[in-house]
Design a protein around this motif. Structure first.
Motif, PDB file in Angstrom:
ATOM      1  N   ARG A  43      34.824  40.518  41.926  1.00 20.36           N
ATOM      2  CA  ARG A  43      34.985  40.177  40.514  1.00 20.36           C
ATOM      3  C   ARG A  43      33.695  39.578  40.014  1.00 20.36           C
ATOM      4  NH1 ARG A  43      40.500  36.809  39.675  1.00 20.36           N
ATOM      5  NH2 ARG A  43      39.268  36.111  37.886  1.00 20.36           N
ATOM      6  N   GLU A  44      33.173  40.159  38.951  1.00 15.94           N
ATOM      7  CA  GLU A  44      31.905  39.683  38.404  1.00 15.94           C
ATOM      8  C   GLU A  44      32.102  38.730  37.240  1.00 15.94           C
ATOM      9  OE1 GLU A  44      29.556  43.069  37.490  1.00 15.94           O
ATOM     10  OE2 GLU A  44      29.414  43.741  39.582  1.00 15.94           O
ATOM     11  N   SER A  45      33.348  38.541  36.868  1.00 17.62           N
ATOM     12  CA  SER A  45      33.641  37.622  35.764  1.00 17.62           C
ATOM     13  C   SER A  45      34.883  36.820  36.107  1.00 17.62           C
ATOM     14  CB  SER A  45      33.857  38.381  34.452  1.00 17.62           C
ATOM     15  OG  SER A  45      34.364  37.522  33.453  1.00 17.62           O
ATOM     16  N   ASP A  46      34.852  35.531  35.794  1.00 14.95           N
ATOM     17  CA  ASP A  46      35.996  34.666  36.076  1.00 14.95           C
ATOM     18  C   ASP A  46      37.195  35.039  35.222  1.00 14.95           C
ATOM     19  OD1 ASP A  46      37.229  32.694  37.467  1.00 14.95           O
ATOM     20  OD2 ASP A  46      36.597  31.084  36.130  1.00 14.95           O
ATOM     21  N   GLU A  47      36.945  35.759  34.121  1.00 15.11           N
ATOM     22  CA  GLU A  47      38.038  36.126  33.227  1.00 15.11           C
ATOM     23  C   GLU A  47      38.668  37.472  33.585  1.00 15.11           C
ATOM     24  OE1 GLU A  47      35.031  34.982  31.883  1.00 15.11           O
ATOM     25  OE2 GLU A  47      35.908  32.979  31.712  1.00 15.11           O
ATOM     26  N   ASP A  48      38.102  38.168  34.578  1.00 11.92           N
ATOM     27  CA  ASP A  48      38.590  39.500  34.923  1.00 11.92           C
ATOM     28  C   ASP A  48      39.806  39.382  35.843  1.00 11.92           C
ATOM     29  OD1 ASP A  48      38.971  42.147  35.340  1.00 11.92           O
ATOM     30  OD2 ASP A  48      37.094  42.493  36.418  1.00 11.92           O
ATOM     31  N   PRO A  65      43.221  40.068  47.637  1.00  8.89           N
ATOM     32  CA  PRO A  65      42.051  39.195  47.795  1.00  8.89           C
ATOM     33  C   PRO A  65      40.828  39.807  47.144  1.00  8.89           C
ATOM     34  CG  PRO A  65      42.362  40.460  49.791  1.00  8.89           C
ATOM     35  CD  PRO A  65      43.497  40.832  48.873  1.00  8.89           C
ATOM     36  N   CYS A  66      39.994  38.943  46.598  1.00  9.87           N
ATOM     37  CA  CYS A  66      38.753  39.399  46.005  1.00  9.87           C
ATOM     38  C   CYS A  66      37.730  38.274  46.079  1.00  9.87           C
ATOM     39  CB  CYS A  66      38.963  39.870  44.561  1.00  9.87           C
ATOM     40  SG  CYS A  66      39.482  38.572  43.425  1.00  9.87           S
ATOM     41  N   VAL A  67      36.488  38.641  45.842  1.00 15.24           N
ATOM     42  CA  VAL A  67      35.378  37.686  45.875  1.00 15.24           C
ATOM     43  C   VAL A  67      34.813  37.571  44.475  1.00 15.24           C
ATOM     44  CG1 VAL A  67      33.114  37.157  46.834  1.00 15.24           C
ATOM     45  CG2 VAL A  67      34.818  38.260  48.258  1.00 15.24           C
ATOM     46  N   LEU A  68      34.692  36.348  44.004  1.00 18.69           N
ATOM     47  CA  LEU A  68      34.101  36.103  42.696  1.00 18.69           C
ATOM     48  C   LEU A  68      32.596  35.941  42.868  1.00 18.69           C
ATOM     49  CD1 LEU A  68      34.487  35.557  39.654  1.00 18.69           C
ATOM     50  CD2 LEU A  68      34.750  33.122  40.234  1.00 18.69           C
ATOM     51  N   LEU A  69      31.822  36.732  42.113  1.00 19.04           N
ATOM     52  CA  LEU A  69      30.370  36.696  42.190  1.00 19.04           C
ATOM     53  C   LEU A  69      29.800  35.942  41.006  1.00 19.04           C
ATOM     54  CD1 LEU A  69      29.734  40.460  43.095  1.00 19.04           C
ATOM     55  CD2 LEU A  69      30.136  38.557  44.668  1.00 19.04           C
ATOM     56  N   ASP A  70      28.695  35.212  41.237  1.00 20.16           N
ATOM     57  CA  ASP A  70      28.020  34.569  40.118  1.00 20.16           C
ATOM     58  C   ASP A  70      27.125  35.588  39.417  1.00 20.16           C
ATOM     59  OD1 ASP A  70      25.670  34.852  41.531  1.00 20.16           O
ATOM     60  OD2 ASP A  70      25.418  32.721  41.977  1.00 20.16           O
ATOM     61  N   PRO A  71      26.454  35.231  38.319  1.00 15.86           N
ATOM     62  CA  PRO A  71      25.627  36.202  37.584  1.00 15.86           C
ATOM     63  C   PRO A  71      24.551  36.862  38.436  1.00 15.86           C
ATOM     64  CG  PRO A  71      26.042  34.289  36.207  1.00 15.86           C
ATOM     65  CD  PRO A  71      26.584  33.962  37.558  1.00 15.86           C
ATOM     66  N   ALA A  72      24.113  36.207  39.512  1.00 16.96           N
ATOM     67  CA  ALA A  72      23.085  36.782  40.385  1.00 16.96           C
ATOM     68  C   ALA A  72      23.686  37.652  41.489  1.00 16.96           C
ATOM     69  CB  ALA A  72      22.250  35.666  41.010  1.00 16.96           C
ATOM     70  N   PRO A  86      36.561  28.006  47.868  1.00 16.98           N
ATOM     71  CA  PRO A  86      35.119  28.261  47.812  1.00 16.98           C
ATOM     72  C   PRO A  86      34.683  29.119  49.003  1.00 16.98           C
ATOM     73  CG  PRO A  86      35.544  26.043  48.590  1.00 16.98           C
ATOM     74  CD  PRO A  86      36.867  26.590  48.155  1.00 16.98           C
ATOM     75  N   VAL A  87      33.589  29.865  48.829  1.00 16.68           N
ATOM     76  CA  VAL A  87      33.004  30.606  49.952  1.00 16.68           C
ATOM     77  C   VAL A  87      32.310  29.581  50.837  1.00 16.68           C
ATOM     78  CG1 VAL A  87      31.309  32.321  50.651  1.00 16.68           C
ATOM     79  CG2 VAL A  87      32.751  32.747  48.645  1.00 16.68           C
ATOM     80  N   SER A 110      20.461  41.558  51.673  1.00 18.54           N
ATOM     81  CA  SER A 110      20.201  41.317  50.254  1.00 18.54           C
ATOM     82  C   SER A 110      21.243  40.399  49.626  1.00 18.54           C
ATOM     83  CB  SER A 110      20.183  42.648  49.505  1.00 18.54           C
ATOM     84  OG  SER A 110      21.483  43.226  49.473  1.00 18.54           O
ATOM     85  N   GLY A 111      22.272  40.036  50.375  1.00 16.58           N
ATOM     86  CA  GLY A 111      23.316  39.170  49.852  1.00 16.58           C
ATOM     87  C   GLY A 111      24.513  39.905  49.313  1.00 16.58           C
ATOM     88  N   ALA A 112      24.503  41.240  49.354  1.00 16.46           N
ATOM     89  CA  ALA A 112      25.635  42.018  48.841  1.00 16.46           C
ATOM     90  C   ALA A 112      26.835  41.871  49.772  1.00 16.46           C
ATOM     91  CB  ALA A 112      25.254  43.489  48.712  1.00 16.46           C
ATOM     92  N   VAL A 113      28.016  41.716  49.196  1.00 17.22           N
ATOM     93  CA  VAL A 113      29.236  41.524  49.974  1.00 17.22           C
ATOM     94  C   VAL A 113      29.660  42.830  50.636  1.00 17.22           C
ATOM     95  CG1 VAL A 113      31.675  40.910  49.860  1.00 17.22           C
ATOM     96  CG2 VAL A 113      30.009  39.618  48.525  1.00 17.22           C
ATOM     97  N   LEU A 114      29.898  42.778  51.954  1.00 16.72           N
ATOM     98  CA  LEU A 114      30.326  43.952  52.704  1.00 16.72           C
ATOM     99  C   LEU A 114      31.809  43.922  53.018  1.00 16.72           C
ATOM    100  CD1 LEU A 114      27.376  44.166  55.267  1.00 16.72           C
ATOM    101  CD2 LEU A 114      27.635  45.425  53.123  1.00 16.72           C
ATOM    102  N   GLY A 115      32.400  42.730  53.111  1.00 15.82           N
ATOM    103  CA  GLY A 115      33.812  42.620  53.435  1.00 15.82           C
ATOM    104  C   GLY A 115      34.149  41.217  53.896  1.00 15.82           C
TER     105      GLY A 115
END
Length: 363
Positions: free
Chosen positions: A270-275, A281-288, A308-309, A344-349
Motif C-alpha cells: 500500500r502506497e497510501s495510508d488511505e488506500d 496482510p499488506c505493507v504500507l510504504l512511505d513516499p520513498a 511497525p516494520v 534497493s529496499g524493494a519489498v519481496l515478501g
C-alpha cells in the motif's frame, strides 16, 4: 621392463630410467574464494596403463616402496616453485610410510612446510601404533596429514580415528550422485560434521560436472578438485577465469538456497495510508518506497491491526540468524512477520516466525 636386479632404491626392473616417471599437478580449489588453495602431485608413467597398474606391478616385484619414493622425490623437488599461500599434496600408502626408501625421500627437503601427506589405502593398516609415530614425525617437520577416500569403508574410518588428519578427502563414489541421492548427501554431511569437529578441512575429489560442483557448494564442502575445475599439468597452473566465475556462481546460489528465499510469502503493498482497498496482510510504504508498517489480520477474529516494520532482511540472510533476530525483538512484536527486501529496499515478501522456526529445526 627389463630383467635386471634392482640396486638399492631404484626401479630398473620396471622403468628404463627415472625420467620415465613424471609428475603433474592438479589444482585444489577453495570454493569460498574461487582461488587455488593447493595442488595434488600425481605420478605419470609411459604408455596408457593407469598409475595404479604400475604401483601394483611394483608391489608384485617387491619394489613398491622404491617406486613410491621415486614419485615422492620428484614431487617434493617442485616445492621451491610452489605458489605462495598454497600447499602441495603427495600421496603415500600407509604401509610404506615407514620403509627406508620412502623415509629417505621425505628426509631430502629441509622442511615439509606446505606439504600435505595424504594416506590412501582400502585395506586396514596393520600397525596403527607405528602409523601414529610416523605421522607425528612428519608433523614435527611441518607437514599436514590427510586421509583420502573417507566414507569408502572401515580402513578409512580407522585412519580417521588414529591419525586425526588436518584434511579429509571424500571418496569419489560419494561425490558422484550426491545431488540426487539423499543417502549420499547425508553421508557427505556426516563426514563434514566430523571434519569440523576435529578442525580439519573437507575436500571433494573428482568433481567432473556442474551438478557435482553445485552439491558440494550446497553441502558446505570447502575444498574441491576435479577435471571440471582444472586438469593436471606439468606446472602449477592458475585457475582459469571461466572456472573461477563458475565456482562463484554456484557458491552464490548455494548461499541463496541456505537463506530465507524459499520461505518467502507474498504480500501486497500500500502506497497510501488511505488506500483501504488493499486487504491485509499488506505493507504500507512511505513516499520513498520504504516499508514502515504492516497491516495484519488477527488470526482469531480476522480484524485488521497494524504493527511497525521491526525487522527487514535480505533474501540471502541465514535462517537461524534471522530467527534469532526476530525472537530478540520486544515481546509485543516478537512474532510479527519479518519483511524481506532486496538491495534497493524493494519489498519481496514476508517471513513468518513459525516458518523460520520450522526451517531452522530441520537444518
Amino acid at each position: 621392463m627389463t630383467a635386471t636386479m634392482p640396486k638399492h632404491g631404484d626401479c630398473r626392473p620396471l622403468l628404463a630410467g627415472e625420467d620415465d616417471l613424471t609428475v603433474v599437478f592438479q589444482p585444489i580449489v577453495d570454493l569460498a574464494s574461487a582461488t587455488v588453495a593447493g595442488y595434488e602431485a600425481q605420478a605419470r608413467f609411459p604408455g596408457t596403463a593407469a598409475p595404479d597398474v604400475w604401483y601394483a606391478a611394483a608391489a608384485e616385484a617387491g619394489l613398491g616402496a622404491e617406486l613410491e619414493a621415486l614419485a615422492l622425490r620428484k614431487a617434493l623437488a617442485a616445492l621451491p616453485d610452489l605458489p605462495p599461500h598454497t600447499f602441495l599434496t603427495v600421496t603415500v600408502r600407509p604401509h610404506l610410510l615407514g620403509s627406508v626408501p620412502v623415509a629417505a625421500a621425505f628426509a631430502e627437503p629441509a622442511t615439509l612446510r606446505g606439504v600435505v601427506v595424504a594416506l590412501t589405502e582400502h585395506l586396514p593398516t596393520p600397525d596403527l601404533d607405528a602409523l601414529r609415530t610416523q605421522t607425528a614425525a612428519l608433523r614435527s617437520r611441518g607437514a599436514l596429514i590427510a586421509v583420502r577416500d573417507a566414507g569408502s569403508g572401515l580402513a578409512g574410518l580407522q585412519q580417521l580415528a588414529e591419525v586425526r588428519p588436518q584434511l579429509v578427502t571424500l571418496d569419489r563414489a560419494l561425490v558422484a550422485g550426491a545431488g540426487t541421492d539423499p543417502v549420499k548427501a547425508a553421508l557427505v554431511e556426516l563426514v563434514g560434521t566430523f571434519t569440523s569437529r576435529i578442525d580439519a578441512w573437507l575436500l571433494a575429489d573428482g568433481i567432473e560436472t556442474a551438478a557435482e560442483l553445485a552439491v558440494s557448494a550446497r553441502l558446505g564442502v570447502p575444498l574441491a578438485q576435479g577435471w571440471l575445475l582444472g586438469r593436471p599439468t606439468p606446472s602449477f597452473a592458475e585457475l582459469a577465469p571461466e572456472v573461477a566465475a563458475l565456482v562463484r556462481s554456484h557458491v552464490a546460489r548455494a548461499h541463496l538456497a541456505d537463506g530465507v528465499t524459499s520461505l518467502l510469502r507474498p504480500v501486497r503493498r500500500r502506497e497510501s495510508d488511505e488506500d483501504d482497498a488493499v486487504p491485509a496482510p499488506c505493507v504500507l510504504l512511505d513516499p520513498a518506497g520504504v516499508p514502515v508498517e504492516l497491516v495484519l489480520a488477527d488470526p482469531r477474529t480476522g480484524a485488521p491491526y497494524r504493527a511497525p516494520v521491526s525487522l527487514t532482511v535480505h533474501p540471502s540472510a541465514d535462517v537461524p540468524e534471522t530467527l534469532q533476530r526476530a525472537l530478540t525483538r520486544p515481546p509485543v512484536h516478537r512474532f510479527d512477520p519479518v519483511v524481506c527486501t532486496d538491495r534497493s529496499g524493494a519489498v519481496l515478501g514476508l517471513l513468518r516466525v513459525e516458518d523460520l522456526a520450522s526451517a531452522a529445526a530441520s537444518r
